[in-house]
Design an enzyme around this catalytic site. Structure first.
Site, mmCIF file in Angstrom:
data_model
loop_
_atom_site.group_PDB
_atom_site.id
_atom_site.type_symbol
_atom_site.label_atom_id
_atom_site.label_comp_id
_atom_site.label_asym_id
_atom_site.label_seq_id
_atom_site.Cartn_x
_atom_site.Cartn_y
_atom_site.Cartn_z
ATOM 1 N N CYS A 2 0.783 -1.186 0.047
ATOM 2 C CA CYS A 2 -0.195 0.009 -0.045
ATOM 3 C C CYS A 2 0.702 1.102 -0.007
ATOM 4 O O CYS A 2 2.084 1.412 -0.023
ATOM 5 C CB CYS A 2 -0.932 -0.148 1.216
ATOM 6 S SG CYS A 2 -1.910 -1.403 1.565
ATOM 7 N N LEU A 51 -3.011 -2.254 -2.498
ATOM 8 C CA LEU A 51 -2.913 -3.190 -3.642
ATOM 9 C C LEU A 51 -3.071 -4.700 -2.921
ATOM 10 O O LEU A 51 -2.406 -5.037 -1.992
ATOM 11 C CB LEU A 51 -1.266 -3.193 -4.198
ATOM 12 C CG LEU A 51 -1.020 -4.159 -5.023
ATOM 13 C CD1 LEU A 51 -1.597 -3.955 -6.536
ATOM 14 C CD2 LEU A 51 0.263 -4.125 -5.405
ATOM 15 N N ILE A 54 -2.562 -10.056 0.133
ATOM 16 C CA ILE A 54 -3.118 -11.159 1.096
ATOM 17 C C ILE A 54 -4.503 -10.722 1.672
ATOM 18 O O ILE A 54 -4.689 -9.496 1.916
ATOM 19 C CB ILE A 54 -2.059 -11.171 2.248
ATOM 20 C CG1 ILE A 54 -0.948 -11.601 1.754
ATOM 21 C CG2 ILE A 54 -2.526 -11.973 3.527
ATOM 22 C CD1 ILE A 54 0.332 -11.801 2.903
ATOM 23 N N GLY A 76 3.167 -2.668 3.383
ATOM 24 C CA GLY A 76 4.342 -3.800 3.307
ATOM 25 C C GLY A 76 3.682 -5.139 3.385
ATOM 26 O O GLY A 76 2.654 -5.474 3.122
#
Length: 628
Positions: A2, A51, A54, A76
């Site tokens: 992100c 983005l 996970i 991260g």
């Protein structure tokens, strides 16, 4: 992966917090095109662009703890989040998502700021504790993820990229000292930034803010120093091989397509070879080359890909150089003079057509001794001080273009002086630099900023000292900045498994002479990867991510060099016009190779133009792939 942004402290005018926060996040939409999230409360605003990698469907941010008293925005990946989650759940914590982000708020509940020492990953995050109305900012150990901040009257503004500040209309007041650092190193080292008052949080550091205490910064991690090794070299090799394998395996978690950059060199080949051991399907790999044969690594990459049986994509490019150069100025939020950003950007752009995550081999040179300058420094040894004084004085008496002057000047330096001279270009006019005397004069020599980091020389371990110096300066300032900005420009998450916390701690404790010698780079590393990578990789000379800069300056970019004969008003604020014209003249006639400094000047000129036109306050404009 992100981008984050926000502010605390003195609030803006009534009703403006949400709109200002949204503007900051919109400026970094390229870092997270899939989603946005905002948290606005009295005294605080936290925002992010996401983005999805996970917990694609459930991992929205900001994330809070059970009672909503702790809230975080995070950039991260936390690679040990599953183990941390099990421990936290055993302690009674309840999770609402499956994302790695949520472990941060629960860890903070149990351990406070000390929780950061438990994290293995690449990260920058901002955590708000509403109980004492304090903000915690944290950055990973080696600086893989960026985080900048600006102290304001009664508060603080933070962001992943400075463009978020520019979107608010902050500045732009350029720091002349930072421009000098850029001209010397090709980047602006932490903690400074190109804008006055804006600071980068150093790697391995925490920043805490509250109304009562203001800002406090502390280091939570220092690179370990080498220590006597009880293990035999064979045991060291086996342990290193095991830790390399574990590091790569831990970086493979993803709910979106994943691949790797592959150049055919030692580091990228090792990462890919270890990926093939753990991947359920064929690993996707990507490489690019240039039409000039000398700079085309794609053949070597294809050969390694064939031996490792990867699903490989390679392109040989002939880019539109003017468009590329103009775009590079907007990809980086500060001037960035490493020309290898061009191939790095294009290979990221190529990979993004097929995957959302790509593993990179960066960090191996700083950990294991991969740069040829280490070998040269160890081989040359130390020159007696009286002789250095004589040679230095002789060198200063010779004209800048005199044959052999550089060699004499080099011999007149200490071993550390010679090493650092390779890292910092001269700035003063009497040393062959281009800085205006009124800008460069009176400032501490930039080399001294590096020398103080190795003043203890790690108990005489020169090789380890060189690698530690690069780990703390060149790696975060140049290499990791390049990887982050070029990959994020195309919304690609780049992971760096060699900077895994366990692997870094192990590698840095190994005496330097076991990692690199005066005859060979990466001695121990080469032994560890025997039988893992194809044999041809071990004998291939190191090439690096080079570009045909000299050829371009004599051909398609010649007009950019010629334009420097009449430096723009923006450049003339910092450089001496006559000195720049001398560099152009000497380079054009082949007397000296000033390609590196000329590139820095061209990039700085383009960056200043982008800043003043307002283009840096929004996501970057990107050049397109153009196949040769």
């Amino acid at each position: 992966m992100c981008g984050i942004a926000g502010f605390v402290g003195a609030p803006p005018a009534e009703g403006e917090s949400a709109s200002r926060l949204r503007a900051m996040c919109d400026a970094i939409a390229h870092r997270g095109p899939d989603d946005a999230g905002y948290f606005v409360d009295r005294d605080v605003a936290l925002g992010m662009r996401r983005l999805r990698v996970i917990d694609v469907h459930g991992g929205r941010q900001p994330v809070s703890n059970e009672d909503g008293t702790v809230t975080v925005v995070f950039n991260g990946e936390i690679y040990n989040h599953r183990g941390l989650r099990r421990q936290l759940e055993a302690g009674g914590h309840r999770f609402r998502t499956h994302s790695d982000t949520e472990v941060l708020v629960h860890l903070f509940e149990d351990f406070g700021a000390a929780m950061v020492g438990k994290l293995h990953g690449m990260f920058a995050f901002a955590l708000w504790d509403s109980r004492d109305r304090s903000l915690l900012l944290a950055r990973d150990r080696t600086g893989m993820k960026p985080l900048s901040y600006l102290e304001t009257a009664g508060g603080l503004v933070f962001c992943s990229e400075i463009r978020s500040l520019l979107a608010l209309g902050v500045g732009p007041s350029i720091s002349p000292g930072a421009v000098m650092q850029y001209l010397a190193f090709g980047y602006v080292p932490e903690p400074a930034s190109i804008l006055e008052g804006v600071q980068k949080l150093p790697p391995g550091s925490l920043l805490t803010w509250s109304h009562e205490r203001g800002i406090r910064i502390e280091k939570y991690w220092h690179p370990p120093i080498p220590e006597p090794i009880a293990m035999t070299e064979s045991d060291l090799v086996a342990t290193l091989r095991s830790k390399l394998d574990a590091a790569v395996a831990s970086h493979l978690e993803s709910e979106v397509p994943l691949g790797a950059f592959l150049s055919g060199g030692l580091d990228s080949s090792t990462v890919v070879a270890l990926m093939t051991r753990h991947a359920d399907t064929r690993v996707r790999t990507f490489s690019i080359g240039f039409a000039e044969d000398k700079y085309d690594e794609s053949a070597a990459a294809r050969s390694v890909a064939a031996e490792l049986d990867t699903e490989h994509t390679a392109l040989v490019l002939r880019p539109d150089l003017d468009a590329t150069l103009d775009s590079i100025a907007t990809i980086f939020d500060e001037p960035f003079g490493d020309s290898s950003a061009i191939p790095m950007f294009f290979v990221a752009q190529l990979a993004r057509q097929s995957v959302t995550v790509a593993l990179s081999g960066d960090g191996g040179d700083e950990l294991f001794g991969g740069y040829s300058r280490y070998v040269r420094a160890l081989r040359q040894g130390e020159t007696a001080r009286p002789l250095r004084r004589v040679l230095s004085a002789l060198g200063m008496m010779l004209p800048h273009f005199a044959p052999g002057r550089n060699r004499i000047m080099d011999m007149g330096r200490s071993r550390w002086g010679r090493y650092i001279a390779q890292m910092a270009a001269p700035l003063r006019l009497d040393e062959g630099g281009v800085a205006r005397p009124d800008v460069a004069g009176g400032r501490v020599r930039l080399e001294d900023q590096l020398l103080h980091l190795v003043s203890n020389d790690l108990h005489g371990d020169v090789a380890a000292s060189m690698m530690k110096l690069d780990l703390e300066t060149y790696l975060p300032g140049d290499i990791l900045t390049k990887v982050d900005r070029t990959s994020m420009a195309v919304s690609l998450e780049a992971r760096v498994p060699f900077l895994d916390a366990d692997l870094v701690d192990f590698a840095l404790r190994i005496p330097g002479e076991m990692r690199v010698t005066g005859a060979q780079t990466k001695r121990l590393f080469r032994r560890a990867i025997e039988g893992i990578v194809p044999a041809s990789v071990l004998s291939r000379p190191k090439q690096g991510f080079a570009i045909p800069l000299a050829e371009w300056f004599r051909g398609p970019l010649r007009h950019r060099i010629d334009a420097l004969r009449r430096p723009s008003s923006g450049l003339l604020e910092f450089v001496d016009g006559d000195a720049v014209r001398r560099l152009v003249r000497e380079h054009s006639v082949g007397r000296r190779d000033h390609g590196g400094m000329l590139w820095r000047l061209i990039v700085l000129d383009g960056w200043l133009a982008a800043l003043r036109s307002g283009r840096l306050g929004s996501p970057p404009a990107l050049p397109k792939l153009r196949v040769a």
